[in-house]
Design a protein around this motif. Sequence first.
Motif, PDB file in Angstrom:
ATOM      1  N   LEU A 225       0.846  -1.196   0.000  1.00 53.65           N
ATOM      2  CA  LEU A 225       0.000   0.000   0.000  1.00 53.65           C
ATOM      3  C   LEU A 225       0.885   1.251   0.000  1.00 53.65           C
ATOM      4  N   PHE A 226       0.469   2.268  -0.747  1.00 53.22           N
ATOM      5  CA  PHE A 226       1.187   3.549  -0.810  1.00 53.22           C
ATOM      6  C   PHE A 226       2.655   3.351  -1.206  1.00 53.22           C
ATOM      7  N   ASN A 227       2.894   2.450  -2.131  1.00 52.32           N
ATOM      8  CA  ASN A 227       4.271   2.167  -2.528  1.00 52.32           C
ATOM      9  C   ASN A 227       4.848   3.317  -3.359  1.00 52.32           C
ATOM     10  N   ASP A 228       6.145   3.193  -3.696  1.00 46.48           N
ATOM     11  CA  ASP A 228       6.865   4.299  -4.332  1.00 46.48           C
ATOM     12  C   ASP A 228       6.352   4.643  -5.725  1.00 46.48           C
ATOM     13  N   GLU A 229       5.644   3.726  -6.378  1.00 46.01           N
ATOM     14  CA  GLU A 229       5.090   4.028  -7.702  1.00 46.01           C
ATOM     15  C   GLU A 229       3.895   4.972  -7.633  1.00 46.01           C
ATOM     16  N   VAL A 230       3.204   4.975  -6.511  1.00 44.30           N
ATOM     17  CA  VAL A 230       1.917   5.666  -6.418  1.00 44.30           C
ATOM     18  C   VAL A 230       2.115   7.166  -6.294  1.00 44.30           C
ATOM     19  N   VAL A 231       1.497   7.905  -7.209  1.00 38.03           N
ATOM     20  CA  VAL A 231       1.488   9.367  -7.163  1.00 38.03           C
ATOM     21  C   VAL A 231       0.302   9.852  -6.339  1.00 38.03           C
ATOM     22  N   TRP A 232      -0.839   9.267  -6.575  1.00 35.10           N
ATOM     23  CA  TRP A 232      -2.063   9.583  -5.822  1.00 35.10           C
ATOM     24  C   TRP A 232      -2.882   8.307  -5.688  1.00 35.10           C
ATOM     25  N   HIS A 233      -3.367   8.047  -4.477  1.00 32.43           N
ATOM     26  CA  HIS A 233      -4.116   6.821  -4.200  1.00 32.43           C
ATOM     27  C   HIS A 233      -5.615   7.088  -4.303  1.00 32.43           C
ATOM     28  N   GLY A 234      -6.259   6.482  -5.300  1.00 31.07           N
ATOM     29  CA  GLY A 234      -7.706   6.545  -5.459  1.00 31.07           C
ATOM     30  C   GLY A 234      -8.269   5.144  -5.587  1.00 31.07           C
ATOM     31  N   GLU A 235      -9.560   5.010  -5.348  1.00 33.03           N
ATOM     32  CA  GLU A 235     -10.207   3.686  -5.369  1.00 33.03           C
ATOM     33  C   GLU A 235     -11.551   3.776  -6.066  1.00 33.03           C
ATOM     34  N   MET A 236     -12.040   2.636  -6.567  1.00 32.20           N
ATOM     35  CA  MET A 236     -13.336   2.630  -7.239  1.00 32.20           C
ATOM     36  C   MET A 236     -14.349   1.800  -6.465  1.00 32.20           C
TER      37      MET A 236
ATOM     38  N   GLY B 178      -4.083  -8.276  -7.278  1.00 35.53           N
ATOM     39  CA  GLY B 178      -2.971  -7.397  -7.614  1.00 35.53           C
ATOM     40  C   GLY B 178      -3.228  -5.918  -7.433  1.00 35.53           C
ATOM     41  N   SER B 179      -4.237  -5.552  -6.668  1.00 31.15           N
ATOM     42  CA  SER B 179      -4.560  -4.138  -6.486  1.00 31.15           C
ATOM     43  C   SER B 179      -3.484  -3.439  -5.667  1.00 31.15           C
ATOM     44  N   TYR B 180      -3.189  -2.195  -6.038  1.00 32.50           N
ATOM     45  CA  TYR B 180      -2.257  -1.393  -5.264  1.00 32.50           C
ATOM     46  C   TYR B 180      -2.903  -0.887  -3.966  1.00 32.50           C
ATOM     47  N   SER B 181      -4.119  -1.315  -3.685  1.00 31.59           N
ATOM     48  CA  SER B 181      -4.748  -1.048  -2.396  1.00 31.59           C
ATOM     49  C   SER B 181      -4.341  -2.054  -1.329  1.00 31.59           C
ATOM     50  N   ALA B 182      -3.558  -3.076  -1.727  1.00 33.13           N
ATOM     51  CA  ALA B 182      -3.089  -4.109  -0.807  1.00 33.13           C
ATOM     52  C   ALA B 182      -4.240  -4.802  -0.088  1.00 33.13           C
ATOM     53  N   SER B 183      -5.345  -4.980  -0.803  1.00 41.32           N
ATOM     54  CA  SER B 183      -6.496  -5.681  -0.262  1.00 41.32           C
ATOM     55  C   SER B 183      -7.420  -6.038  -1.415  1.00 41.32           C
ATOM     56  N   ASN B 184      -8.441  -6.810  -1.126  1.00 42.79           N
ATOM     57  CA  ASN B 184      -9.431  -7.131  -2.145  1.00 42.79           C
ATOM     58  C   ASN B 184     -10.429  -6.001  -2.358  1.00 42.79           C
ATOM     59  N   PHE B 185     -10.712  -5.258  -1.322  1.00 40.87           N
ATOM     60  CA  PHE B 185     -11.727  -4.213  -1.392  1.00 40.87           C
ATOM     61  C   PHE B 185     -11.198  -2.941  -0.747  1.00 40.87           C
ATOM     62  N   PRO B 186     -11.298  -1.805  -1.419  1.00 41.93           N
ATOM     63  CA  PRO B 186     -11.688  -1.652  -2.817  1.00 41.93           C
ATOM     64  C   PRO B 186     -10.475  -1.740  -3.736  1.00 41.93           C
ATOM     65  N   LEU B 187     -10.708  -1.599  -5.026  1.00 40.30           N
ATOM     66  CA  LEU B 187      -9.652  -1.709  -6.014  1.00 40.30           C
ATOM     67  C   LEU B 187      -9.010  -0.348  -6.288  1.00 40.30           C
ATOM     68  N   PHE B 188      -7.694  -0.355  -6.498  1.00 42.68           N
ATOM     69  CA  PHE B 188      -6.929   0.864  -6.756  1.00 42.68           C
ATOM     70  C   PHE B 188      -7.199   1.395  -8.162  1.00 42.68           C
ATOM     71  N   THR B 189      -7.489   2.690  -8.251  1.00 39.87           N
ATOM     72  CA  THR B 189      -7.651   3.336  -9.561  1.00 39.87           C
ATOM     73  C   THR B 189      -6.908   4.664  -9.611  1.00 39.87           C
ATOM     74  N   GLY B 190      -5.933   4.833  -8.730  1.00 40.75           N
ATOM     75  CA  GLY B 190      -5.212   6.091  -8.655  1.00 40.75           C
ATOM     76  C   GLY B 190      -4.212   6.271  -9.783  1.00 40.75           C
ATOM     77  N   ILE B 191      -3.338   7.258  -9.618  1.00 37.21           N
ATOM     78  CA  ILE B 191      -2.296   7.557 -10.587  1.00 37.21           C
ATOM     79  C   ILE B 191      -0.995   6.939 -10.085  1.00 37.21           C
ATOM     80  N   ALA B 192      -0.349   6.138 -10.931  1.00 30.77           N
ATOM     81  CA  ALA B 192       0.909   5.511 -10.545  1.00 30.77           C
ATOM     82  C   ALA B 192       1.879   5.552 -11.725  1.00 30.77           C
ATOM     83  N   ASN B 193       3.159   5.404 -11.415  1.00 28.20           N
ATOM     84  CA  ASN B 193       4.192   5.569 -12.438  1.00 28.20           C
ATOM     85  C   ASN B 193       4.134   4.526 -13.542  1.00 28.20           C
TER      86      ASN B 193
END
Length: 401
Positions: free
Chosen positions: A207-218, A261-276
């Motif tokens: 979660l919040f790894n170095d690739e993530v510019v902004w963390h958003g979810e759907m 494989g979500s960058y949310s590090a969980s099943n719910f919810p799914l990551f839809t943010g901006i990442a590198n």
Amino acid sequence: GLGEIATDDLYLSQDVWPTIEIISGNTYIWADHIYEGSANGDWTNAYNRIMQANIILDGLAKITPNNQTHPAWSSAKGQALFYRGLAYFDLAGLFCDVYNPATAKTALGLPLKQNYNVNEMIPRTTLEETYDFMLKDLQQARELLPTTQRWKTTPNKFAAKGLLARVYLAMEDYSMALMESNECLLQNDDLLDYNNLDEKSAYPIPLFNDEVVWHGEMANYPAHPNYDGFIDTTFYRSYADNDLRKSLFYLLSTGGIKFRGSYSASNFPLFTGIANDELYLIRAESLARQGELQAALQDLYTLMGKRYRKDSNDGDHYPKVKEGTKDEILTLILKERRKELVLRNIRYSDLRRLNLDPNFKKTLVRQMNGKTYTLEPLSPKYTFLIPPDDIRLGGLEQNPR
């Protein structure tokens, strides 16, 4: 999250489909009418976010900041504009036709709410006016937001640039998509090396790894492959055995392939943010579209070098081409884009825009209970109907069927 159900990444079994909630089940087979009296959260929740942004913008307009409070005032206004622009982009990607410069001046856009008066009746604008409005919001946000924020859930200047790159790509404005993605990556081009992730972890991507510019979810729908749905098996087989995403993103389970494989590090919810990773792919595609093929390949290989299993000699461990035609290199980039950005609320937008190109258009096919369902390129079904209650209460023009 509704568009994900209509893509070719997702699979519902013969047993699950009849039991799934109405909107998910109807969307999966691209039914003419999906609601059957059910409410649609994607429309309602987006306009709720727009209302909240308008309340904030109205309040900020009544405040004259001084030198001490101006940074906080600018950040708050930038965030409100960012979220309003994002909401309109998400809505346009479902409830408006795909952006085409040749038709945008006459195609139906969205009702553009610019204040928080919920009783105001406003008609739909044109698609060009809708995109101009969201671009203006995001461009203002880019100028107002600080370069850093305390939390990755709070957008900064580079989140606005990254979202602008995503919007410009959807509009097929490759020069602007290149500029915005490039400016982000010049600031931070970090990529996770998937060779260093733990495949045995329940959720291998931090979660919040170095690739993530902004963390958003759907919003999650029951049909998503982190819930009752599955990953399409043909799509799963497109990953090479030494592609680490095959083991890190997916789990084989009873009934099918699940997504983890979500960058949310969980099943719910799914990551839809901006990442590198997305920004590398936007820059690679934009470069290729403009004929800068070697630079495009360099970006692609920088990403792939972090995604494929390294051999004992740390040699080339992913497929490489030294040269190729523009379409061949674009095909390679788009294949990797699909495999990298799965379940990021991006595939549906990609299908819509790529259907404008005869070289990349695709007919989707489902088999369900002895029936065959198809979604043809440029079908009006790629544009969702606005919920009937909103048509009635808002006096809005409905999308054609």
